[in-house]
Write a protein that holds these residues in place. Structure first.
Motif, PDB file in Angstrom:
ATOM      1  N   GLY A  41       0.604  10.218  -3.348  1.00 24.56           N
ATOM      2  CA  GLY A  41       0.036  10.420  -2.019  1.00 24.56           C
ATOM      3  C   GLY A  41       1.114  10.630  -0.967  1.00 24.56           C
ATOM      4  O   GLY A  41       2.285  10.337  -1.179  1.00 24.56           O
ATOM      5  N   ASP A  42       0.691  11.142   0.157  1.00 29.23           N
ATOM      6  CA  ASP A  42       1.605  11.432   1.262  1.00 29.23           C
ATOM      7  C   ASP A  42       1.830  10.158   2.083  1.00 29.23           C
ATOM      8  O   ASP A  42       0.902   9.654   2.716  1.00 29.23           O
ATOM      9  CB  ASP A  42       1.002  12.527   2.143  1.00 29.23           C
ATOM     10  CG  ASP A  42       1.931  12.975   3.262  1.00 29.23           C
ATOM     11  OD1 ASP A  42       3.068  12.456   3.366  1.00 29.23           O
ATOM     12  OD2 ASP A  42       1.511  13.856   4.038  1.00 29.23           O
ATOM     13  N   ILE A  43       3.045   9.647   2.102  1.00 29.46           N
ATOM     14  CA  ILE A  43       3.368   8.405   2.810  1.00 29.46           C
ATOM     15  C   ILE A  43       4.193   8.657   4.068  1.00 29.46           C
ATOM     16  O   ILE A  43       4.621   7.715   4.727  1.00 29.46           O
ATOM     17  CB  ILE A  43       4.111   7.413   1.881  1.00 29.46           C
ATOM     18  CG1 ILE A  43       5.384   8.051   1.325  1.00 29.46           C
ATOM     19  CG2 ILE A  43       3.189   6.924   0.780  1.00 29.46           C
ATOM     20  CD1 ILE A  43       6.267   7.093   0.558  1.00 29.46           C
TER      21      ILE A  43
ATOM     22  N   GLU B  60       2.052   1.832  -3.489  1.00 22.99           N
ATOM     23  CA  GLU B  60       0.962   2.264  -4.363  1.00 22.99           C
ATOM     24  C   GLU B  60       0.583   3.721  -4.103  1.00 22.99           C
ATOM     25  O   GLU B  60       0.428   4.514  -5.037  1.00 22.99           O
ATOM     26  CB  GLU B  60      -0.259   1.356  -4.144  1.00 22.99           C
ATOM     27  CG  GLU B  60      -1.381   1.602  -5.126  1.00 22.99           C
ATOM     28  CD  GLU B  60      -2.493   0.573  -4.973  1.00 22.99           C
ATOM     29  OE1 GLU B  60      -3.645   0.949  -5.257  1.00 22.99           O
ATOM     30  OE2 GLU B  60      -2.224  -0.570  -4.587  1.00 22.99           O
ATOM     31  N   ILE B  61       0.467   4.075  -2.835  1.00 26.99           N
ATOM     32  CA  ILE B  61       0.130   5.462  -2.482  1.00 26.99           C
ATOM     33  C   ILE B  61       1.237   6.410  -2.943  1.00 26.99           C
ATOM     34  O   ILE B  61       0.981   7.461  -3.533  1.00 26.99           O
ATOM     35  CB  ILE B  61      -0.123   5.587  -0.964  1.00 26.99           C
ATOM     36  CG1 ILE B  61      -1.402   4.832  -0.588  1.00 26.99           C
ATOM     37  CG2 ILE B  61      -0.214   7.051  -0.533  1.00 26.99           C
ATOM     38  CD1 ILE B  61      -1.560   4.601   0.911  1.00 26.99           C
ATOM     39  N   GLY B  62       2.487   6.035  -2.680  1.00 18.02           N
ATOM     40  CA  GLY B  62       3.621   6.871  -3.084  1.00 18.02           C
ATOM     41  C   GLY B  62       3.729   7.021  -4.581  1.00 18.02           C
ATOM     42  O   GLY B  62       3.988   8.111  -5.097  1.00 18.02           O
ATOM     43  N   ARG B  63       3.520   5.932  -5.303  1.00 20.39           N
ATOM     44  CA  ARG B  63       3.609   5.965  -6.763  1.00 20.39           C
ATOM     45  C   ARG B  63       2.558   6.913  -7.362  1.00 20.39           C
ATOM     46  O   ARG B  63       2.788   7.553  -8.377  1.00 20.39           O
ATOM     47  CB  ARG B  63       3.428   4.554  -7.332  1.00 20.39           C
ATOM     48  CG  ARG B  63       3.626   4.484  -8.834  1.00 20.39           C
ATOM     49  CD  ARG B  63       3.595   3.041  -9.335  1.00 20.39           C
ATOM     50  NE  ARG B  63       4.945   2.479  -9.211  1.00 20.39           N
ATOM     51  CZ  ARG B  63       5.257   1.409  -8.493  1.00 20.39           C
ATOM     52  NH1 ARG B  63       4.338   0.748  -7.845  1.00 20.39           N
ATOM     53  NH2 ARG B  63       6.502   0.983  -8.432  1.00 20.39           N
ATOM     54  N   LEU B  64       1.410   7.009  -6.701  1.00 20.35           N
ATOM     55  CA  LEU B  64       0.331   7.857  -7.196  1.00 20.35           C
ATOM     56  C   LEU B  64       0.358   9.265  -6.601  1.00 20.35           C
ATOM     57  O   LEU B  64      -0.585  10.033  -6.751  1.00 20.35           O
ATOM     58  CB  LEU B  64      -1.024   7.191  -6.925  1.00 20.35           C
ATOM     59  CG  LEU B  64      -1.231   5.867  -7.666  1.00 20.35           C
ATOM     60  CD1 LEU B  64      -2.505   5.176  -7.204  1.00 20.35           C
ATOM     61  CD2 LEU B  64      -1.239   6.084  -9.174  1.00 20.35           C
TER      62      LEU B  64
ATOM     63  N   PHE C 116       0.829  -1.209   0.000  1.00 18.53           N
ATOM     64  CA  PHE C 116       0.000   0.000   0.000  1.00 18.53           C
ATOM     65  C   PHE C 116       0.862   1.258   0.000  1.00 18.53           C
ATOM     66  O   PHE C 116       0.536   2.234  -0.668  1.00 18.53           O
ATOM     67  CB  PHE C 116      -0.938   0.023   1.202  1.00 18.53           C
ATOM     68  CG  PHE C 116      -2.102  -0.916   1.094  1.00 18.53           C
ATOM     69  CD1 PHE C 116      -2.597  -1.334  -0.133  1.00 18.53           C
ATOM     70  CD2 PHE C 116      -2.721  -1.390   2.236  1.00 18.53           C
ATOM     71  CE1 PHE C 116      -3.666  -2.201  -0.232  1.00 18.53           C
ATOM     72  CE2 PHE C 116      -3.796  -2.259   2.153  1.00 18.53           C
ATOM     73  CZ  PHE C 116      -4.271  -2.662   0.919  1.00 18.53           C
ATOM     74  N   VAL C 117       1.950   1.243   0.748  1.00 19.10           N
ATOM     75  CA  VAL C 117       2.850   2.402   0.792  1.00 19.10           C
ATOM     76  C   VAL C 117       3.381   2.692  -0.605  1.00 19.10           C
ATOM     77  O   VAL C 117       3.393   3.844  -1.061  1.00 19.10           O
ATOM     78  CB  VAL C 117       3.993   2.170   1.798  1.00 19.10           C
ATOM     79  CG1 VAL C 117       5.094   3.206   1.620  1.00 19.10           C
ATOM     80  CG2 VAL C 117       3.468   2.194   3.223  1.00 19.10           C
TER      81      VAL C 117
END
Length: 186
Positions: A151-153, A145-149, A142-143
């Motif tokens: 998002g704030d990780i 995926e969120i980072g790739r898109l 999930f980290v």
């Protein structure tokens, strides 16, 4: 004099998360020496090389311990491995394998793995540590995926790891979308 209790906490750590660090910190209170085993695991197609993952784990563990042993005197070591987990545990003289559980969905897989490991070597015990409430939802997948898109990780990984992920994603984007070649005007 009692025997030194050595534990192995294995994983891919692609990347290491705050949830992993929580388990490392808590596991170090259960053993005298904790070995964080970074699995090469090329079959999972990791984003980072084994050497990069080992370096990230070492940096985060050093920051966690401030370069000292944990409060109970346990030392933490980070090593890569590419063998069967039970072979690695025997090689490290471990008596315990530590696994983290985030949710019920983790339990079935981990239960089966613990059973297989017990059949391979009944002298090495598996201990499960439940993820802390604030970390139960964090996973490396999930980290990434969120980072790739975009998002704030930052709440899920250390600042060092967040920076390394951002750099890796920027590099991947540059490779996937190279700058167009412009012809000189003339």
């Amino acid at each position: 004099m009692s025997k030194r209790r050595i534990g192995v906490y294995p994983g891919t750590f692609d990347p290491i998360t705050n949830g992993h660090l929580d388990i490392i910190q808590r596991a170090s209170r259960q053993v005298d020496h904790l070995i964080v085993g970074v699995a090469r695991n090329a079959g999972k197609g990791p984003l980072f090389s084994t050497d990069e993952r080992v370096a990230m784990v070492r940096e985060d563990v050093a920051a966690l311990t401030n370069g000292t042993s944990h409060s109970n005197g346990a030392s933490v070591e980070v090593r890569a491995f590419d063998t069967l987990l039970m072979h690695f545990a025997v090689e490290m003289n471990a008596s315990v394998i530590i696994r983290g559980l985030r949710a019920v969905s983790d339990f079935e897989y981990e239960f089966q793995m613990a059973g297989m490991n017990a059949r391979l070597n009944p002298n090495i015990e598996t201990i499960f540590l439940m993820a802390s409430d604030r970390h139960q939802f964090i996973s490396s997948r999930f980290v990434k995926e969120i980072g790739r898109l975009g998002g704030d990780i930052r709440g899920f990984v250390s600042p060092r790891v967040a920076l390394q992920l951002a750099e890796r994603f920027a590099l991947e984007d540059a490779k996937a979308n190279p700058a167009p070649i412009t012809q000189p005007q003339g």
